[in-house]
Design a protein around this motif. Structure first.
Motif, mmCIF file in Angstrom:
data_model
loop_
_atom_site.group_PDB
_atom_site.id
_atom_site.type_symbol
_atom_site.label_atom_id
_atom_site.label_comp_id
_atom_site.label_asym_id
_atom_site.label_seq_id
_atom_site.Cartn_x
_atom_site.Cartn_y
_atom_site.Cartn_z
ATOM 1 N N GLU A 57 10.371 -24.831 -82.820
ATOM 2 C CA GLU A 57 11.029 -25.468 -81.683
ATOM 3 C C GLU A 57 11.354 -24.431 -80.624
ATOM 4 O O GLU A 57 11.528 -23.260 -80.902
ATOM 5 N N ILE A 58 11.460 -24.902 -79.444
ATOM 6 C CA ILE A 58 11.507 -24.000 -78.315
ATOM 7 C C ILE A 58 12.814 -24.242 -77.570
ATOM 8 O O ILE A 58 13.217 -25.381 -77.369
ATOM 9 N N GLY A 59 13.495 -23.153 -77.181
ATOM 10 C CA GLY A 59 14.721 -23.305 -76.406
ATOM 11 C C GLY A 59 14.405 -23.891 -75.043
ATOM 12 O O GLY A 59 13.240 -24.028 -74.647
ATOM 13 N N THR A 60 15.446 -24.228 -74.318
ATOM 14 C CA THR A 60 15.246 -24.953 -73.072
ATOM 15 C C THR A 60 15.349 -24.068 -71.843
ATOM 16 O O THR A 60 15.116 -24.536 -70.734
ATOM 17 N N THR A 61 15.644 -22.781 -72.006
ATOM 18 C CA THR A 61 15.861 -21.934 -70.833
ATOM 19 C C THR A 61 14.608 -21.835 -69.965
ATOM 20 O O THR A 61 14.656 -22.023 -68.749
ATOM 21 N N ARG A 62 13.466 -21.537 -70.596
ATOM 22 C CA ARG A 62 12.235 -21.381 -69.829
ATOM 23 C C ARG A 62 11.782 -22.704 -69.256
ATOM 24 O O ARG A 62 11.235 -22.763 -68.143
ATOM 25 N N MET A 96 19.720 -32.258 -68.821
ATOM 26 C CA MET A 96 19.330 -31.144 -69.692
ATOM 27 C C MET A 96 20.538 -30.552 -70.403
ATOM 28 O O MET A 96 20.390 -29.931 -71.461
ATOM 29 N N ARG A 97 21.730 -30.737 -69.814
ATOM 30 C CA ARG A 97 22.910 -30.169 -70.468
ATOM 31 C C ARG A 97 23.184 -30.822 -71.815
ATOM 32 O O ARG A 97 23.873 -30.255 -72.662
ATOM 33 N N ALA A 98 22.659 -32.028 -72.014
ATOM 34 C CA ALA A 98 22.849 -32.705 -73.302
ATOM 35 C C ALA A 98 21.752 -32.359 -74.312
ATOM 36 O O ALA A 98 21.856 -32.717 -75.472
ATOM 37 N N ILE A 99 20.725 -31.680 -73.843
ATOM 38 C CA ILE A 99 19.538 -31.426 -74.663
ATOM 39 C C ILE A 99 19.552 -29.973 -75.111
ATOM 40 O O ILE A 99 19.720 -29.080 -74.290
ATOM 41 N N GLU A 100 19.371 -29.723 -76.385
ATOM 42 C CA GLU A 100 19.515 -28.343 -76.844
ATOM 43 C C GLU A 100 18.206 -27.697 -77.255
ATOM 44 O O GLU A 100 18.163 -26.507 -77.525
ATOM 45 N N ARG A 101 17.132 -28.507 -77.393
ATOM 46 C CA ARG A 101 15.871 -27.906 -77.781
ATOM 47 C C ARG A 101 14.733 -28.768 -77.252
ATOM 48 O O ARG A 101 14.957 -29.888 -76.780
ATOM 49 N N THR A 103 5.959 -32.577 -77.782
ATOM 50 C CA THR A 103 5.840 -33.823 -77.024
ATOM 51 C C THR A 103 6.754 -33.802 -75.801
ATOM 52 O O THR A 103 6.366 -34.216 -74.706
ATOM 53 N N PHE A 104 7.973 -33.301 -75.984
ATOM 54 C CA PHE A 104 8.919 -33.260 -74.876
ATOM 55 C C PHE A 104 8.423 -32.337 -73.766
ATOM 56 O O PHE A 104 8.506 -32.664 -72.582
ATOM 57 N N LEU A 105 7.879 -31.170 -74.156
ATOM 58 C CA LEU A 105 7.306 -30.255 -73.163
ATOM 59 C C LEU A 105 6.198 -30.947 -72.378
ATOM 60 O O LEU A 105 6.071 -30.779 -71.161
ATOM 61 N N PHE A 106 5.400 -31.741 -73.087
ATOM 62 C CA PHE A 106 4.272 -32.384 -72.430
ATOM 63 C C PHE A 106 4.744 -33.484 -71.479
ATOM 64 O O PHE A 106 4.243 -33.598 -70.355
ATOM 65 N N ILE A 107 5.741 -34.278 -71.906
ATOM 66 C CA ILE A 107 6.280 -35.308 -70.999
ATOM 67 C C ILE A 107 6.910 -34.635 -69.776
ATOM 68 O O ILE A 107 6.746 -35.084 -68.647
ATOM 69 N N ASN A 108 7.630 -33.530 -70.020
ATOM 70 C CA ASN A 108 8.236 -32.812 -68.893
ATOM 71 C C ASN A 108 7.157 -32.308 -67.932
ATOM 72 O O ASN A 108 7.323 -32.364 -66.705
ATOM 73 N N LEU A 109 6.031 -31.839 -68.483
ATOM 74 C CA LEU A 109 4.936 -31.352 -67.642
ATOM 75 C C LEU A 109 4.361 -32.503 -66.801
ATOM 76 O O LEU A 109 4.064 -32.327 -65.607
ATOM 77 N N LEU A 110 4.223 -33.685 -67.398
ATOM 78 C CA LEU A 110 3.726 -34.838 -66.635
ATOM 79 C C LEU A 110 4.716 -35.226 -65.532
ATOM 80 O O LEU A 110 4.317 -35.585 -64.421
ATOM 81 N N LEU A 111 6.013 -35.149 -65.850
ATOM 82 C CA LEU A 111 7.028 -35.453 -64.834
ATOM 83 C C LEU A 111 6.920 -34.467 -63.661
ATOM 84 O O LEU A 111 6.940 -34.863 -62.484
ATOM 85 N N LEU A 112 6.762 -33.184 -63.975
ATOM 86 C CA LEU A 112 6.627 -32.179 -62.906
ATOM 87 C C LEU A 112 5.338 -32.392 -62.122
ATOM 88 O O LEU A 112 5.307 -32.209 -60.897
ATOM 89 N N LEU A 113 4.267 -32.774 -62.826
ATOM 90 C CA LEU A 113 2.991 -33.060 -62.173
ATOM 91 C C LEU A 113 3.174 -34.145 -61.111
ATOM 92 O O LEU A 113 2.629 -34.052 -60.002
ATOM 93 N N ASP A 114 3.964 -35.164 -61.451
ATOM 94 C CA ASP A 114 4.211 -36.242 -60.502
ATOM 95 C C ASP A 114 5.104 -35.774 -59.345
ATOM 96 O O ASP A 114 4.842 -36.078 -58.188
ATOM 97 N N VAL A 115 6.147 -35.006 -59.668
ATOM 98 C CA VAL A 115 7.048 -34.510 -58.610
ATOM 99 C C VAL A 115 6.277 -33.606 -57.648
ATOM 100 O O VAL A 115 6.423 -33.699 -56.421
ATOM 101 N N ALA A 116 5.437 -32.727 -58.190
ATOM 102 C CA ALA A 116 4.681 -31.799 -57.347
ATOM 103 C C ALA A 116 3.633 -32.513 -56.505
ATOM 104 O O ALA A 116 3.106 -31.958 -55.539
#
Lengths: 200, 200, 200, 200
Positions: C3-8, C70-75, C79-92
């Protein structure tokens, strides 16, 4: 609250370095050509690739050295912030003469394009030397933990930059292509080793 | 002061990854059309959307893997900084061939456009493999807390990247559209799981 | 290391949000006009200003809410990284339909332009809701210190987003100008208060 | 979770300041000219350089002051976040009127171009003053460790900004070139010293 820590200064500087380097790609363009000529056009614009690689590596090396030297500096005053801002102003300007080199190298006008490019890099070397001299003179902004030997090592790292970019500038008037290639060689081979050998 | 910590290296790399991904949108354009044709034009430029999505996800995956691997690396030397700079130079270049794919796919010239795109990604895979081999060989830059098993797991994550992008490159000469779709599939499905399965 | 921390994740997301918002200005352009007509031209392109302000505030609000949640999310997992990437893809991607709105609003073609704009925002709302549902279901990625009441408060903050952007999307087919103005009103007044009232 | 810390606010603001400053260079362009005229063209476009330097230093000074003042602020509420977003919206808009000044200064249309530029900077000064007044009134968002004397010092730093940009705005109607030069002088000499002298 008169003196200012260096964390924000570094964050803003980091941002400008990274953005300026990444914007370089926007300057590469193909003239609208029929699809059948695209392969030929992509080979014809090799000066664009040369200009892109040269400027990207140059900005990367400035960035590495900027951080390396910031480690010796523990605070910033108003004059230092202003010199740093002028340095960033020059770095952020690099994509413009890079585009000129990409478009005009190996054609009529290459002289003016490469002189503008070399002038931008020479000004960068002047501002960067000024930036370091201001911080270093009388240990004005230097952390107490940094030894005189460390400072002299950084001095030796700075020594070649200004004369070398002056040589590039003069060379631009005689052989624009040679001036660009020398810039690339300096960024890729000489300046990093100068800085790092100086640390011994 | 001879070796350099990795915090700034990561900050600069993060900046370049995020900017390169976000600049991709600038490459999408509609030809000036009368308003009545805009709906038609927006459907006609589907290769632009395909190219955008493919490059954005590819850069995102490289970014995720870069960070993942940086966690095993505790320091940087001059050569490593330079390889990292070359890797970023290639990543920051991606918007240019992406634009070519967006403009030429499904028309004359698509071969040259997709070959340029695949060559950029293959070079990225070469530089990224070199980057890891340099850090890993003889545990040159590896943190002592990282086990040999962890390193072999990362090795297995790297293993598919280079041959897969070589396949994409070869495919680009025969079927440009298939090469782009394979690139998207790799970024979306295969490479992330390869990296993460390898961790078991 | 599974699992990956959320800082990056946050650093990369911050970068994309800030860059996408700042790139919006590049979409504003004046047609080349004689200097005497410049004042008139600057008033004529008011749809560009409306589109710029609407998209900038919308991206800003997404950014504020993204951090808040994100303050409620600790890791993060794959799948979450990938959904986040799709969200950023749409925002960008937002700068592209923003440019369409800027160019076509109040002329022929405004329907297609605003439908594309509203579709991009609706997709953003879908991806963002998915992003939250994935993290929240069964407290999959939630920090143990976050109470059920906190989660329900965030749920209430999310509730209006998806139906409201669906309304904007439908409205775009009937009154493009009204759809853009409603988008601006949502970003400036409703969504922030919905999120923040929900916290009580 | 009702009030929000200032770290992310600063990170997003930093990003927008750095990107807006670095994007300025994209507004500089040479008209396509034969290579033989390039040297002449590079001298002819001096208003582009003046506009670039003026806007870059102005954004740099706003950034320095923004950070300086954030050090007195320990939290953010919804209204403050929104005012900050409007301030960033205005800062990120600066490249557009900068391009107008670059293209139209010293020709027909320079009046409209510089009025648009000065209006953007005046709005920035209004929003920035509002931003500070909101945080400061009744010590709404001020850290308890900040003395009343510190607050009055920041007040004195803010005092000249709004009237000076109002003067620039009025001057733009009479002498566009003088208005741009005054903007440069303010950013380079007056505003930084006003802020910093005020700290005594």
């Amino acid at each position: 609250m008169h003196e200012i820590g260096t964390t924000r200064l570094e964050a803003f500087s980091d941002g400008v370095f990274a953005i300026a380097a990444t914007l370089l790609v926007l300057e590469i363009g193909v003239h609208t050509v029929g699809g059948a000529q695209l392969g030929h056009e992509l080979r014809r614009i090799w000066p664009s690739y040369l200009a892109y690689v040269t400027s990207f590596i140059t900005i990367g090396i400035i960035w590495i050295n900027h951080h390396h030297n910031m480690r010796a500096i523990e605070r910033a005053d108003r004059t230092f912030l202003f010199i740093n801002l002028l340095l960033l102003l020059d770095v952020a300007f690099i994509p413009f003469p890079t585009k000129l080199v990409a478009e005009y190298l190996r054609g009529s006008g290459e002289g003016a394009a490469v002189v503008a490019y070399a002038a931008t890099l020479l000004l960068m070397a002047v501002l960067y030397t000024l930036w370091w001299r201001y911080a270093r003179t009388g240990r004005r902004l230097i952390a107490p933990t940094v030894s005189e030997g460390d400072l002299r090592a950084i001095d030796r790292g700075f020594a070649p930059g200004l004369p070398l970019y002056a040589v590039v500038f003069v060379l631009a008037f005689f052989s624009p292509l040679a001036a660009v290639i020398l810039t690339l060689v300096l960024a890729a081979f000489y300046l990093p080793s100068a800085t790092l050998f100086a640390e011994r």
